[in-house]
Design a protein around this motif. Structure first.
Motif, PDB file in Angstrom:
ATOM      1  N   GLY A 167       0.776  -1.231   0.000  1.00 59.66           N
ATOM      2  CA  GLY A 167       0.000   0.000   0.000  1.00 59.66           C
ATOM      3  C   GLY A 167       0.807   1.280   0.000  1.00 59.66           C
ATOM      4  O   GLY A 167       0.237   2.368   0.119  1.00 59.66           O
ATOM      5  N   VAL A 168       2.121   1.166  -0.166  1.00 60.19           N
ATOM      6  CA  VAL A 168       2.967   2.368  -0.144  1.00 60.19           C
ATOM      7  C   VAL A 168       2.573   3.327  -1.255  1.00 60.19           C
ATOM      8  O   VAL A 168       2.488   4.549  -1.050  1.00 60.19           O
ATOM      9  CB  VAL A 168       4.455   1.981  -0.273  1.00 60.19           C
ATOM     10  CG1 VAL A 168       5.329   3.240  -0.344  1.00 60.19           C
ATOM     11  CG2 VAL A 168       4.890   1.096   0.883  1.00 60.19           C
ATOM     12  N   LEU A 169       2.318   2.795  -2.433  1.00 57.28           N
ATOM     13  CA  LEU A 169       2.022   3.649  -3.584  1.00 57.28           C
ATOM     14  C   LEU A 169       0.611   4.219  -3.549  1.00 57.28           C
ATOM     15  O   LEU A 169       0.265   5.064  -4.385  1.00 57.28           O
ATOM     16  CB  LEU A 169       2.233   2.876  -4.878  1.00 57.28           C
ATOM     17  CG  LEU A 169       3.648   2.327  -5.115  1.00 57.28           C
ATOM     18  CD1 LEU A 169       3.754   1.680  -6.473  1.00 57.28           C
ATOM     19  CD2 LEU A 169       4.689   3.416  -4.963  1.00 57.28           C
ATOM     20  N   ASP A 170      -0.193   3.784  -2.585  1.00 54.43           N
ATOM     21  CA  ASP A 170      -1.546   4.319  -2.456  1.00 54.43           C
ATOM     22  C   ASP A 170      -1.601   5.592  -1.615  1.00 54.43           C
ATOM     23  O   ASP A 170      -2.648   6.249  -1.569  1.00 54.43           O
ATOM     24  CB  ASP A 170      -2.479   3.265  -1.828  1.00 54.43           C
ATOM     25  CG  ASP A 170      -2.682   2.060  -2.739  1.00 54.43           C
ATOM     26  OD1 ASP A 170      -2.599   2.237  -3.964  1.00 54.43           O
ATOM     27  OD2 ASP A 170      -2.900   0.946  -2.218  1.00 54.43           O
ATOM     28  N   LEU A 171      -0.486   5.940  -0.974  1.00 55.96           N
ATOM     29  CA  LEU A 171      -0.466   7.176  -0.202  1.00 55.96           C
ATOM     30  C   LEU A 171      -0.578   8.369  -1.156  1.00 55.96           C
ATOM     31  O   LEU A 171      -0.095   8.303  -2.289  1.00 55.96           O
ATOM     32  CB  LEU A 171       0.821   7.289   0.613  1.00 55.96           C
ATOM     33  CG  LEU A 171       0.772   6.770   2.063  1.00 55.96           C
ATOM     34  CD1 LEU A 171       0.473   5.287   2.099  1.00 55.96           C
ATOM     35  CD2 LEU A 171       2.076   7.086   2.791  1.00 55.96           C
ATOM     36  N   PRO A 172      -1.187   9.454  -0.724  1.00 54.01           N
ATOM     37  CA  PRO A 172      -1.316  10.637  -1.584  1.00 54.01           C
ATOM     38  C   PRO A 172       0.035  11.097  -2.118  1.00 54.01           C
ATOM     39  O   PRO A 172       0.968  11.343  -1.343  1.00 54.01           O
ATOM     40  CB  PRO A 172      -1.935  11.681  -0.648  1.00 54.01           C
ATOM     41  CG  PRO A 172      -2.691  10.874   0.361  1.00 54.01           C
ATOM     42  CD  PRO A 172      -1.860   9.642   0.589  1.00 54.01           C
ATOM     43  N   GLY A 173       0.142  11.180  -3.415  1.00 53.67           N
ATOM     44  CA  GLY A 173       1.355  11.681  -4.052  1.00 53.67           C
ATOM     45  C   GLY A 173       2.448  10.654  -4.257  1.00 53.67           C
ATOM     46  O   GLY A 173       3.413  10.924  -4.982  1.00 53.67           O
ATOM     47  N   ALA A 174       2.342   9.480  -3.627  1.00 55.25           N
ATOM     48  CA  ALA A 174       3.423   8.501  -3.701  1.00 55.25           C
ATOM     49  C   ALA A 174       3.628   7.975  -5.116  1.00 55.25           C
ATOM     50  O   ALA A 174       4.756   7.906  -5.628  1.00 55.25           O
ATOM     51  CB  ALA A 174       3.154   7.349  -2.745  1.00 55.25           C
ATOM     52  N   ARG A 175       2.542   7.610  -5.770  1.00 57.72           N
ATOM     53  CA  ARG A 175       2.654   7.067  -7.122  1.00 57.72           C
ATOM     54  C   ARG A 175       3.278   8.093  -8.071  1.00 57.72           C
ATOM     55  O   ARG A 175       4.133   7.763  -8.902  1.00 57.72           O
ATOM     56  CB  ARG A 175       1.266   6.641  -7.610  1.00 57.72           C
ATOM     57  CG  ARG A 175       1.273   5.653  -8.758  1.00 57.72           C
ATOM     58  CD  ARG A 175      -0.142   5.137  -9.029  1.00 57.72           C
ATOM     59  NE  ARG A 175      -0.697   4.457  -7.861  1.00 57.72           N
ATOM     60  CZ  ARG A 175      -0.484   3.174  -7.579  1.00 57.72           C
ATOM     61  NH1 ARG A 175       0.265   2.455  -8.388  1.00 57.72           N
ATOM     62  NH2 ARG A 175      -1.023   2.628  -6.508  1.00 57.72           N
ATOM     63  N   GLU A 176       2.859   9.331  -7.918  1.00 59.50           N
ATOM     64  CA  GLU A 176       3.406  10.397  -8.770  1.00 59.50           C
ATOM     65  C   GLU A 176       4.891  10.610  -8.501  1.00 59.50           C
ATOM     66  O   GLU A 176       5.669  10.884  -9.422  1.00 59.50           O
ATOM     67  CB  GLU A 176       2.638  11.699  -8.537  1.00 59.50           C
ATOM     68  CG  GLU A 176       1.212  11.702  -9.045  1.00 59.50           C
ATOM     69  CD  GLU A 176       0.255  10.901  -8.152  1.00 59.50           C
ATOM     70  OE1 GLU A 176       0.644  10.555  -7.014  1.00 59.50           O
ATOM     71  OE2 GLU A 176      -0.870  10.628  -8.603  1.00 59.50           O
ATOM     72  N   ARG A 177       5.317  10.471  -7.231  1.00 62.71           N
ATOM     73  CA  ARG A 177       6.732  10.654  -6.915  1.00 62.71           C
ATOM     74  C   ARG A 177       7.575   9.570  -7.596  1.00 62.71           C
ATOM     75  O   ARG A 177       8.673   9.852  -8.095  1.00 62.71           O
ATOM     76  CB  ARG A 177       6.939  10.636  -5.395  1.00 62.71           C
ATOM     77  CG  ARG A 177       6.572  11.948  -4.723  1.00 62.71           C
ATOM     78  CD  ARG A 177       7.055  11.988  -3.288  1.00 62.71           C
ATOM     79  NE  ARG A 177       6.217  11.185  -2.403  1.00 62.71           N
ATOM     80  CZ  ARG A 177       5.104  11.635  -1.814  1.00 62.71           C
ATOM     81  NH1 ARG A 177       4.692  12.867  -2.030  1.00 62.71           N
ATOM     82  NH2 ARG A 177       4.419  10.853  -1.009  1.00 62.71           N
TER      83      ARG A 177
END
Length: 304
Positions: free
Chosen positions: A284-294
């Motif tokens: 679920g790391v990439l589900d945090l706000p902005g994580a996927r975009e980073r």
């Protein structure tokens, strides 16, 4: 955990033989497609003896890097886990497995430098001095702005590196043109690392589950750069070898710049880190706000 149930019977340090050079020293030191600067036109046109020297130095650099990294980075964090000082409460058996990994990694360091010594003696090609300090400083620099989270950064480093799958681990043991001692050494390492991969996938799930929201946000910010810095090729050793081989400073700069261009390097990082990124996705790391975009902005083109 299950991966370590047969450690006493299967671990390289328990059952593996000492790898020695055989009678195939005329074979390659390393697969040429895994030595970026060897494919550069200026190097391709060089005499075979010079290319062989550069290949030997690349092998030495990889083995010396492995020895240093296992102790300075992997054991640094894994010993904290084994001792119960990581800040992540774990069952006793998981801490004992971490101690087994420490034994494995110290052995990997030992046989890496042992193989360097043996190949030097057998071929008469001396290893150039290797300095791990710049790489370690660059890797640790990810957390310079967060000194209060230094231990957390070190845990992320070991999770990332121990869950990566590089083409080297897959390609070298299968290449019949490479010296048997090199193929066997890489194969030995890979067999232990499969257990380590399974362990650190479990460990990261435990770590992530116990982090607060602010720490999770910090981890999602740090991870893209931790992955990149863990896999960025250190070019100092290539520069040194090219210089000793007789290339001018200008040609050395050109060879390094064109052989290790950012696009090619990042493409390799994306491939090698695919399993690591998949683990982060599952947790679920990439589900945090902005994580996927980073991750996308950092160059991880497979992240959607």
């Amino acid at each position: 955990m299950r991966a370590f149930k047969s450690w006493y019977e299967d671990a390289g340090v328990r059952v593996g033989p000492r790898r020695r050079p055989g009678d195939d020293l005329d074979k390659k030191f390393f697969p040429e497609h895994l030595i970026p600067h060897l494919g550069h036109p200026l190097v391709q046109d060089a005499p075979e003896e010079l290319r062989r020297y550069l290949s030997a130095q690349h092998l030495y650099q990889w083995l010396n890097f492995t020895a240093e990294f296992e102790v300075a980075v992997v054991m640094r964090a894994t010993q904290q886990i084994a001792d119960g000082r990581s800040g992540v409460p774990l069952a006793r058996e998981l801490r004992r497995d971490a101690m087994r990994i420490c034994v494995d990694e110290r052995y990997h360091a030992l046989y890496s430098v042992d193989v360097v010594d043996l190949i030097e003696d057998s071929t008469g090609i001396p290893s150039l001095p290797y300095d791990f300090a710049p790489f370690l400083a660059h890797l640790d620099g990810v957390g310079d702005s967060y000194p209060q989270h230094r231990e957390l950064v070190q845990l992320l480093q070991v999770v990332v590196f121990e869950t990566l799958i590089t083409s080297l681990i897959e390609d070298v043991p299968k290449d019949p043109e490479v010296m048997t001692v090199v193929r066997d050494t890489v194969r030995d390492h890979a067999e232990d690392e499969r257990r380590h991969h399974a362990y650190f996938a479990v460990f990261f799930k435990e770590l992530w589950a116990q982090l607060g929201s602010s720490e999770r946000e910090l981890v999602s910010r740090l991870l893209p750069e931790v992955i990149i810095r863990s896999l960025q090729p250190a070019t100092q050793a290539a520069r040194a070898a090219l210089g000793v081989a007789g290339f001018s400073a200008a040609h050395t700069d050109q060879i390094v710049a064109e052989s290790f261009d950012r696009t090619s390097v990042m493409a390799g990082i994306v491939v090698a880190s695919a399993k690591t990124v998949a683990l982060l996705e599952r947790c679920g790391v990439l589900d945090l706000p902005g994580a996927r975009e980073r991750f996308q902005n950092a160059g991880f083109t497979t992240v959607r």
